[in-house]
Write an enzyme that holds these catalytic residues in place. Structure first.
Site, PDB file in Angstrom:
ATOM      1  CG  HIS A 352      58.544 -48.503 121.189  1.00 47.16           C
ATOM      2  ND1 HIS A 352      58.693 -49.788 121.590  1.00 47.16           N
ATOM      3  CD2 HIS A 352      57.794 -48.080 121.946  1.00 47.16           C
ATOM      4  CE1 HIS A 352      57.359 -50.075 122.058  1.00 47.16           C
ATOM      5  NE2 HIS A 352      57.098 -48.766 122.405  1.00 47.16           N
ATOM      6  CD  GLU A 353      56.106 -44.707 120.692  1.00 46.60           C
ATOM      7  OE1 GLU A 353      54.883 -44.990 120.564  1.00 46.60           O
ATOM      8  OE2 GLU A 353      56.936 -45.002 121.536  1.00 46.60           O
ATOM      9  CG  HIS A 356      53.417 -49.470 119.360  1.00 50.13           C
ATOM     10  ND1 HIS A 356      52.598 -50.634 120.349  1.00 50.13           N
ATOM     11  CD2 HIS A 356      54.152 -48.787 120.511  1.00 50.13           C
ATOM     12  CE1 HIS A 356      53.414 -50.623 121.417  1.00 50.13           C
ATOM     13  NE2 HIS A 356      54.133 -49.285 121.532  1.00 50.13           N
ATOM     14  CD  GLU A 405      53.912 -49.922 125.223  1.00 43.32           C
ATOM     15  OE1 GLU A 405      55.396 -49.979 124.811  1.00 43.32           O
ATOM     16  OE2 GLU A 405      52.949 -49.871 124.859  1.00 43.32           O
TER      17      GLU A 405
END
Length: 485
Positions: A352-353, A356, A405
């Protein structure tokens, strides 16, 4: 003679003459003209002498009074006057004041001119060298020239279109286009600067490179980064993933030695094997094919990922958090590792990070905040600042953050599957994160969507189906690049 004495004599002579004429007219039936012609010589001589005195006094006291029409024409058309000084100014105040004083308030046909009420415009200005310029100064009338307006609009439109086209990028895989003003070198410098500040802030709490948790996180992150490398359109060989500890680094050692050290300390693989049911084996990949064809001509922007030196940092803090800076710097807190024991769960958070960083959400957020700030400055002129700030946060900033997100969840799910981890772990991870962080604020007052909403979105048939297809390609011995692209 003094003005007061002259005035008195004038009034007395007028009264005496009028009284004498009225008396003579009453005594005779002739008209005034006939009476003057037929009157005796003494009466005529007396009248002439009186008139002579009256005219002489009047000429000495009053100048020549201009007719009403002539005065009006001089006021309205000063340029047409024969007087050179009247071309740029009206009748002098001295002359007007003298006329108003001699009128004595008796003649209502005369004009009491005020130079301050109808002053004509002056179509020139004098510079510091005392040179008269007969053109209006200042940029106030540039828009009155059609050619100038057309030039300004044309140049501005070309510049705006160039700025938008030159800074619009396509996010890898999701094919969403976004506008970014922050340059890639500046974004990389920003990430490196923040990473150095984090090192100074948590100095003494950073786990060494030989710590078991550091080795574990580094290996999980390496698998996710390798999946990202395979999934990108340009197949470049990147540098090995390093550990950003202040002590000795494992960058010079081999991956085989690191894995052997981990296996010696753990004794077994911590990843939980999850078997599929027979229903899961039958999948319809039509939606995946449509997703591949969608915007197939658009070239995804991946240049910001080239030449990145990926680093991992594990901080010994009871904080349930992890993040990835734009320069490829991954920071994980031990509080997250205490709640998520399996490698698949940690890989979900790291994926997930990394999502970004792939989508350049930090640079996009800076650009969005710039537009939001300009809009707020405009609204400050009409609405209370506190109300503007509140409405901007509720309807602009927070929805944008939640959207980023959700997009990172989607990219991270694909990276998780491409790294060889079962993507069906992701919904449970986000639901657990929601419970740890607390979803009391709901979806409208938080920068992140609620854990239940994120879990529900990832568990949808089309999203999970695509991730499972990539995962099965990896398990079958293929790289999963086709499914990822």
């Amino acid at each position: 003679m003094k003005p007061s004495l002259k005035r008195r004599l004038l009034l007395l002579s007028r009264k005496f003459a009028k009284a004498s004429i009225r008396k003579l007219l009453r005594q005779s039936s002739f008209s005034s003209h006939e009476f003057l012609l037929q009157a005796p010589f003494p009466a005529m001589s007396w009248y002439r002498r009186t008139k002579l005195v009256f005219d002489s006094l009047r000429r000495n006291i009053n100048p020549k009074i201009l007719p009403r029409s002539h005065v009006t024409s001089r006021i309205n058309n000063p340029i047409g006057s024969s007087n050179p000084s009247a071309k740029f100014s009206s009748i002098s105040s001295r002359e007007v004041g003298l006329r108003s004083w001699t009128s004595l308030g008796r003649n209502t046909n005369r004009i009491a001119y005020n130079p301050f009420l109808s002053q004509p415009k002056r179509y020139y200005y004098v510079d510091r060298y005392q040179v008269r310029h007969f053109k209006p100064r200042g940029p106030g009338r540039w828009f009155q020239n059609p050619r100038t307006v057309f030039t300004v609009v044309l140049v501005g439109s070309v510049g705006l279109i160039t700025l938008i086209v030159g800074n619009t990028e396509t996010i890898p895989y999701t094919k969403r286009t976004h506008f970014i003003l922050l340059s890639k070198p500046m974004e990389k410098l920003l990430g490196e600067t923040q990473f150095e500040q984090i090192k100074k802030t948590y100095q003494g709490k950073i786990l060494p490179a030989t710590h078991p948790e550091s080795i574990r996180v580094r290996l999980i992150a390496k698998e996710v980064i390798d999946a990202l490398q395979r999934g990108l359109s340009n197949e470049r060989v990147w540098s090995d993933l390093g550990y950003a500890s202040t002590e000795s680094s494992l960058g010079g050692g081999s991956d085989k030695g690191v894995k052997e050290m981990e296996m010696a300390m753990s004794g077994e693989d911590t990843m939980t094997d999850m078997k599929w049911s027979k229903e899961d084996q039958v999948l319809d990949d039509q939606w995946i094919q449509k997703s591949r064809k969608k915007d197939s001509k658009a070239h995804a922007a991946t240049s910001h990922l080239e030449g990145i030196s990926w680093e991992v940092l594990v901080v010994n803090e009871p904080i349930v958090n992890a993040f990835c800076l734009p320069a490829g710097k991954i920071v994980v807190f031990t509080g997250l590792l205490n709640h998520f024991k399996s490698d698949a769960e940690v890989a979900t958070v790291i994926g997930h990070e990394v999502g970004h960083a792939v989508a350049r959400h930090v640079a996009e957020g800076i650009t969005k905040n710039l537009w939001f700030a300009i809009l707020q400055l405009v609204l400050y002129q009409f609405v209370m600042p506190d109300l503007v700030n509140t409405m901007s946060a509720l309807f602009l900033r927070l929805p944008f953050s939640r959207k980023m997100e959700i997009e990172a969840d989607y990219i991270g799910l694909l990276l998780l599957a491409s790294a060889g981890y079962d993507p069906r772990v992701a919904p449970t991870v986000y639901e657990k994160l929601g419970k740890l962080g607390g979803d009391a604020l709901g979806d409208y007052l938080s920068t992140h969507p609620s854990g239940k909403k994120r879990s529900k979105l990832l568990a949808q048939a089309n999203v999970m189906e695509e991730a499972l297809m990539i995962y099965r390609e990896v398990q079958a011995g293929r790289t999963g690049v086709e499914g990822f692209l």
